[in-house]
Design a protein around this motif. Structure first.
Motif, PDB file in Angstrom:
ATOM      1  N   ALA A 175       0.781  -1.241   0.074  1.00 42.59           N
ATOM      2  CA  ALA A 175      -0.102   0.013   0.027  1.00 42.59           C
ATOM      3  C   ALA A 175       0.904   1.333  -0.032  1.00 42.59           C
ATOM      4  CB  ALA A 175      -0.720   0.110   1.225  1.00 42.59           C
ATOM      5  N   ASN A 176       1.985   1.281   0.918  1.00 47.52           N
ATOM      6  CA  ASN A 176       2.900   2.379   1.035  1.00 47.52           C
ATOM      7  C   ASN A 176       4.167   1.893   1.251  1.00 47.52           C
ATOM      8  OD1 ASN A 176       4.372   4.807   1.376  1.00 47.52           O
ATOM      9  ND2 ASN A 176       2.596   5.772   2.524  1.00 47.52           N
ATOM     10  N   PRO A 177       5.313   2.109   0.331  1.00 50.93           N
ATOM     11  CA  PRO A 177       6.552   1.434   0.577  1.00 50.93           C
ATOM     12  C   PRO A 177       7.242   1.780   1.971  1.00 50.93           C
ATOM     13  CG  PRO A 177       6.130   2.155  -1.530  1.00 50.93           C
ATOM     14  CD  PRO A 177       5.342   2.566  -0.992  1.00 50.93           C
ATOM     15  N   LEU A 233      11.229   1.976  -8.821  1.00 47.27           N
ATOM     16  CA  LEU A 233      12.524   1.391  -9.102  1.00 47.27           C
ATOM     17  C   LEU A 233      13.830   1.758  -8.372  1.00 47.27           C
ATOM     18  CD1 LEU A 233      12.087   1.494 -12.958  1.00 47.27           C
ATOM     19  CD2 LEU A 233      11.705  -0.305 -11.424  1.00 47.27           C
ATOM     20  N   SER A 234      13.875   3.224  -7.947  1.00 49.61           N
ATOM     21  CA  SER A 234      15.096   3.673  -7.191  1.00 49.61           C
ATOM     22  C   SER A 234      14.924   3.054  -5.807  1.00 49.61           C
ATOM     23  CB  SER A 234      14.831   5.181  -7.052  1.00 49.61           C
ATOM     24  OG  SER A 234      14.746   5.804  -8.103  1.00 49.61           O
ATOM     25  N   LEU A 235      13.417   2.659  -5.305  1.00 48.84           N
ATOM     26  CA  LEU A 235      13.683   2.022  -4.271  1.00 48.84           C
ATOM     27  C   LEU A 235      13.929   0.571  -4.212  1.00 48.84           C
ATOM     28  CD1 LEU A 235      12.679   1.876  -0.997  1.00 48.84           C
ATOM     29  CD2 LEU A 235      10.424   1.389  -1.915  1.00 48.84           C
ATOM     30  N   ASP A 252       7.109   5.055   9.724  1.00 53.80           N
ATOM     31  CA  ASP A 252       7.880   5.264   8.115  1.00 53.80           C
ATOM     32  C   ASP A 252       9.190   4.687   8.245  1.00 53.80           C
ATOM     33  OD1 ASP A 252       9.123   6.556   6.104  1.00 53.80           O
ATOM     34  OD2 ASP A 252       8.179   8.249   6.493  1.00 53.80           O
ATOM     35  N   GLY A 253       9.309   3.501   7.763  1.00 49.20           N
ATOM     36  CA  GLY A 253      10.609   2.936   7.655  1.00 49.20           C
ATOM     37  C   GLY A 253      11.654   3.260   6.737  1.00 49.20           C
ATOM     38  N   LEU A 254      11.134   3.991   5.718  1.00 50.57           N
ATOM     39  CA  LEU A 254      12.073   4.549   4.984  1.00 50.57           C
ATOM     40  C   LEU A 254      12.959   5.640   5.345  1.00 50.57           C
ATOM     41  CD1 LEU A 254      12.942   4.710   1.910  1.00 50.57           C
ATOM     42  CD2 LEU A 254      11.197   6.137   1.293  1.00 50.57           C
ATOM     43  N   ASN A 255      12.215   6.524   6.018  1.00 50.24           N
ATOM     44  CA  ASN A 255      12.972   7.643   6.571  1.00 50.24           C
ATOM     45  C   ASN A 255      13.642   7.261   7.820  1.00 50.24           C
ATOM     46  OD1 ASN A 255      12.181   9.809   4.861  1.00 50.24           O
ATOM     47  ND2 ASN A 255      10.573  10.699   6.361  1.00 50.24           N
ATOM     48  N   SER A 256      13.257   6.280   8.591  1.00 50.84           N
ATOM     49  CA  SER A 256      13.932   6.027   9.985  1.00 50.84           C
ATOM     50  C   SER A 256      15.087   5.182   9.550  1.00 50.84           C
ATOM     51  CB  SER A 256      13.349   4.976  10.742  1.00 50.84           C
ATOM     52  OG  SER A 256      12.687   4.018   9.888  1.00 50.84           O
TER      53      SER A 256
END
Length: 925
Positions: A547-549, A594-596, A647-651
């Motif tokens: 749903a949200n990466p 794709l960058s993720l 928010d695992g991306l920012n963390s």
């Protein structure tokens, strides 16, 4: 004949130095971009292609190596060598013509062709080697010219007045020769610094001089009478050696004596010659074939001029070389050919004529190399392949002359001049040029094999066979000249390839590797027949719905481990209808996804869809994802609960930041920045856009479509680094509960779903990162009766036959089961029979009917099962695999079903609830 006409130093005759044609072709890397802006292409076939190519191939080789080749190999083998050598270069010429007629060439010549076809890594490494070869070649020919001048005008180191001519006035010695070389190189530098157009104007004059010398050579064979030639002192091995040789003029008996080979010692090197060594020396005089194609920017019609001009020049030189070999074999005895490589000057009508030709061609080659090196360096700097290292070389004058590149090239050549003698590097310089030619053939071969629609050269006289022969011929010549230098050059190219790969930026030239991969993947996908699938080759092919990466980072990396080299697709549904939108909103999202994928270093595809509901979007993805035999067989969903997403991306990237901001981070392969533009995670006060009934309907739809389903819960608590990064002796535990805990009266552990759980756990264990993990299989039994004897034996036999190593632990759960039976009361037998009939029966449409057991389960029983799992979780496992029951057939019980699954898996840590419907294990080989 006492005063002999001096020629270039004899050692150049048999050294493996590159032909000035090789190096002078690099000098012609001129394009419209390098010329003044007001200039326009105006050269035709003759002045634009034929003359530059002929000048590149007619050089000192023509005047010094013919006698050596014919004297050692004989006329028959000499002609054979020329045929083989020209066959190799003709294959390369065909590739050059094909690539050069598929579009205009810019600055860089061979480097430009190779890099735009094979990518920056391969093209850049070849370009650097081409640059170094031109630098060394320039120094080589400057020193060669110095030696020729010193032979004529220098004072011998050990001489007497009787043997010293009046013209021998220049002091000799290492430092004097270095001074002369520096002066000659400075003259070349001044010409190149002013502009390449000065050299272009001088090209025609130099060509006339060489053509005049060549005409005098041919004329001398017919008008000069028989004479005795005094052999050079260097060719006399002892005091009793023959000191003279005969020039007989055209005579049949002389021709017969030179027909066959007579390999002997080369008086300049002291080595015994053979076919391979002579052929290697000869081949150096047959190159220089790229001079015309490198001037495509100055041609009126490149697609017309390059094929015709290059082929005409190659044919002309082939005829001239063979005619000269025939005349030499028919007029000079074997002794003269073998012991005086400068015999053309001795038998010329005016001996200084040959010396003038050698001086002119050598000076031209030195200037050509310097110009070529500067143009290659300028092209490399423009492409920014090595970051800011070559940034200053991009500077040009107002007229477009890259003066900084010329200056750098001149300084490097000056450094090489300190070597004094370059015979030690001559071999590897020649091999560098051969490697460039092989790369051009490889580029053409790759374009042909890729079947790219935009590869439409107007020159069509080539096939992949000619490209392959060109590659093979160049590689054979490389190892024939020097296997050590060949290996060294290839190793150096690979080192440069890795350097550019990790330091260079991502280019927008288009990668031929992508076209080749597409071509091969399409071919093999057509061969991957789904009708030939077999259970023993089964592997998980997963679609993970995201749903949200931002809130699924850990889960995406875990599923990447679980896929076991299978298909892995990240799916996402964006709500909306295309009818109400001006453009497709998904196209702009792919770059972030794709960058993720690159950032997480996972091997996954990205598949996005637009739908009016999540359920319809998942259906679309399950229907259309994959190709042929590569289609997903397992759907993974995040769990539906009330937890606030994190928010695992920012963390992960910036632990000090909170959620809600877009992230900009460097990509893994370059220094460029890529942004992850994903919406902020849902806050606790915000409502979900997916309802319970729709969520369970997605699970039911996937099962109807024949897909296995897995629900992932609490993977926000999973840290791959903590689980796998600090192993000491014992690895993490993976717990498997194969019994349907929400249906305790089901019989047996050996069924499709239970074996699917076990198979997924084994797949995870077999991955490299998890190979230290230990599987624990929990079997729930009632005290005093355990499992039925046959069922237990069947399970243990199955584990042994499947070669699965797991710790089997028996769990007594009498008190837990008692809660279930008390709830069922007098309806036990009726419901049991109903469930059995439902499992085995099918309705008229062929859809399998599943029992409705949800209404019989109490929260007390499910919580007791949850506590049972928690109590038997010591040491704490890294992940748990639980049996997921099929959703109830009655949609009214969807919320009850989801509530029960929620209670079952609550507070268990990272857990996969799995419902498998695919047979995945077999004991057959």
């Amino acid at each position: 004949m006492e005063e002999r006409t001096p020629l270039l130093h004899y050692r150049l005759a048999t050294s493996f130095a590159p032909n000035p044609g090789d190096v002078s072709e690099g000098a012609r890397l001129l394009s419209a971009k390098d010329a003044p802006r007001s200039a326009s292409p105006k050269l035709g076939v003759m002045f634009g292609v034929v003359i530059p190519t002929l000048l590149s191939m007619f050089s000192v080789v023509l005047f010094l190596r013919i006698g050596f080749v014919v004297g050692q190999a004989g006329l028959y083998q000499s002609i054979t060598m020329f045929v083989v050598a020209y066959f190799i270069i003709t294959m390369t010429v065909l590739s050059i013509c094909a690539i050069s007629t598929n579009g205009a060439l810019e600055a860089g010549g061979a480097y430009y062709m190779i890099s735009r076809a094979l990518g920056p890594e391969f093209g850049g490494s070849i370009g650097i080697m081409f640059f170094l070869a031109n630098v060394c070649g320039c120094a080589l020919y400057v020193l060669g010219l110095v030696e020729a001048i010193m032979f004529t005008f220098g004072v011998p180191e050990e001489s007497t007045a009787a043997f010293t001519g009046f013209h021998q006035m220049l002091p000799s010695g290492y430092w004097w020769c270095l001074l002369y070389g520096t002066i000659l190189l400075f003259l070349c530098f001044v010409v190149c610094l002013v502009g390449a157009h000065i050299y272009a104007k001088a090209t025609f004059i130099i060509f006339i001089i060489v053509l005049t010398v060549l005409a005098s050579v041919f004329t001398s064979f017919f008008i000069m009478g028989p004479t005795v030639v005094i052999l050079p002192e260097a060719s006399l091995s002892n005091s009793t050696s023959r000191r003279t040789a005969n020039y007989t003029g055209l005579w049949l008996s002389t021709l017969k004596g030179n027909l066959f080979s007579n390999y002997t010692v080369d008086y300049t090197t002291g080595g015994v010659m053979n076919f391979a060594r002579v052929f290697a020396v000869l081949f150096n005089g047959c190159t220089g074939i790229m001079a015309g194609s490198n001037m495509s920017g100055d041609l009126k019609n490149p697609s017309y001029s390059i094929p015709r001009g290059t082929l005409a020049a190659v044919l002309t030189t082939f005829i001239v070389y063979n005619l000269l070999s025939l005349l030499a074999a028919g007029s000079c005895d074997r002794c003269l050919l073998q012991r005086d490589y400068s015999f053309l000057g001795d038998i010329n009508v005016w001996p200084p004529m040959v010396t003038v030709g050698i001086y002119s061609s050598t000076m031209s080659a030195a200037m050509s190399n310097l110009i070529g090196a500067s143009r290659i360096l300028y092209a490399l700097a423009k492409d920014n392949l090595l970051g800011g290292v070559l940034a200053p070389a991009r500077r040009t004058s107002r007229s477009g002359n890259p003066w900084v590149s010329v200056l750098v090239s001149w300084l490097l050549v000056q450094v090489v001049l300190f070597a004094g003698k370059l015979n030690t590097i001559a071999g590897i310089v020649t091999i560098f040029f051969l490697l460039v030619y092989a790369a051009v053939n490889l580029a053409c071969l790759a374009l042909e094999w890729a079947s790219a629609p935009n590869f439409r050269p107007s020159f069509r006289c080539f096939t992949w066979h000619t490209c392959t022969l060109g590659i093979f011929g160049c590689l054979v010549m490389m190892f024939l000249i020097s296997s050590i230098h060949a290996f060294a050059s290839i190793a150096f190219m690979l080192l440069l390839w890795m350097l550019i790969h990790y330091l260079g930026p991502i280019s927008n030239w288009g990668y031929i590797s992508q076209a080749l991969i597409f071509h091969q993947v399409r071919k093999y996908l057509l061969l991957l027949d789904v009708r030939k699938d077999h259970v023993k080759f089964w592997r998980p092919q997963v679609v993970l719905m995201v749903a949200n990466p931002r809130s699924c980072m850990s889960l995406m990396t875990f599923i990447n481990d679980l896929k076991k080299s299978g298909l892995y697709v990240l799916g996402h549904v964006k709500l909306g209808l295309l009818d109400s939108l001006p453009t497709d909103p998904l196209q702009s999202c792919y770059d972030s996804w794709l960058s993720l994928v690159d950032h997480l270093k996972i091997k996954a595809f990205v598949n996005l869809t637009l739908a009016d509901s999540v359920r319809h979007g998942v259906q679309n993805l399950l229907f259309i994802s994959g190709f042929g035999g590569m289609r997903p067989n397992t759907l993974v969903l995040g769990f539906y609960d009330d937890c606030t997403p994190e928010d695992g991306l920012n963390s992960q990237l910036f632990p000090s930041l909170s959620f809600g901001s877009d992230v900009v981070c460097p990509t893994a392969d370059s220094g460029q920045q890529s942004s992850f533009f994903f919406p902020s995670v849902r806050r606790s006060e915000e409502s979900k856009y997916l309802q319970e009934e729709e969520y369970v309907s997605i699970i039911a739809d996937a099962v109807k479509m024949g897909k296995n389903v897995a629900l992932a819960r609490y993977f926000n608590q999973f840290s791959r680094e903590d689980v796998l990064g600090h192993q000491i002796s014992a690895g993490p535990f993976v717990d498997v509960w194969p019994l349907n805990l929400l249906h305790p009266d089901s019989h047996g552990y050996v069924n499709i779903c239970s074996l699917f759980l076990l198979q997924l756990a084994c797949v995870l264990h077999e991955t490299r990162a998890w190979n230290q993990a230990r599987l624990r299989l929990f079997l729930c039994v009632e005290a005093g009766c355990t499992l039925p004897e046959d069922e237990e034996m069947k399970l243990r036999k199955m584990l042994k036959e499947l070669r699965i190593s797991a710790q089997v632990q028996t769990v007594v759960w009498d008190q837990v089961v008692a809660m279930h039976w008390q709830r069922k009361g007098g309806r036990e037998e009726e419901d049991f029979l109903q469930n059995e009939r439902s499992r085995q029966g099918e309705d008229q449409d062929g859809t399998q009917m599943f029992p409705n057991n949800t209404s019989h389960l109490t929260d007390e029983y499910i919580c007791a099962v949850n506590n049972l799992i928690c109590r038997h979780g010591s040491p704490k496992p890294a992940v748990r695999f639980l049996y997921l029951p099929h959703p109830p057939a009655d949609t009214r019980y969807y919320h009850v079903y989801l509530h029960q699954v929620d209670l079952l898996s609550r507070d268990l840590g990272p857990t996969l609830l799995i419902h498998g419907i695919t047979p995945v294990v077999t004991t057959d080989f």
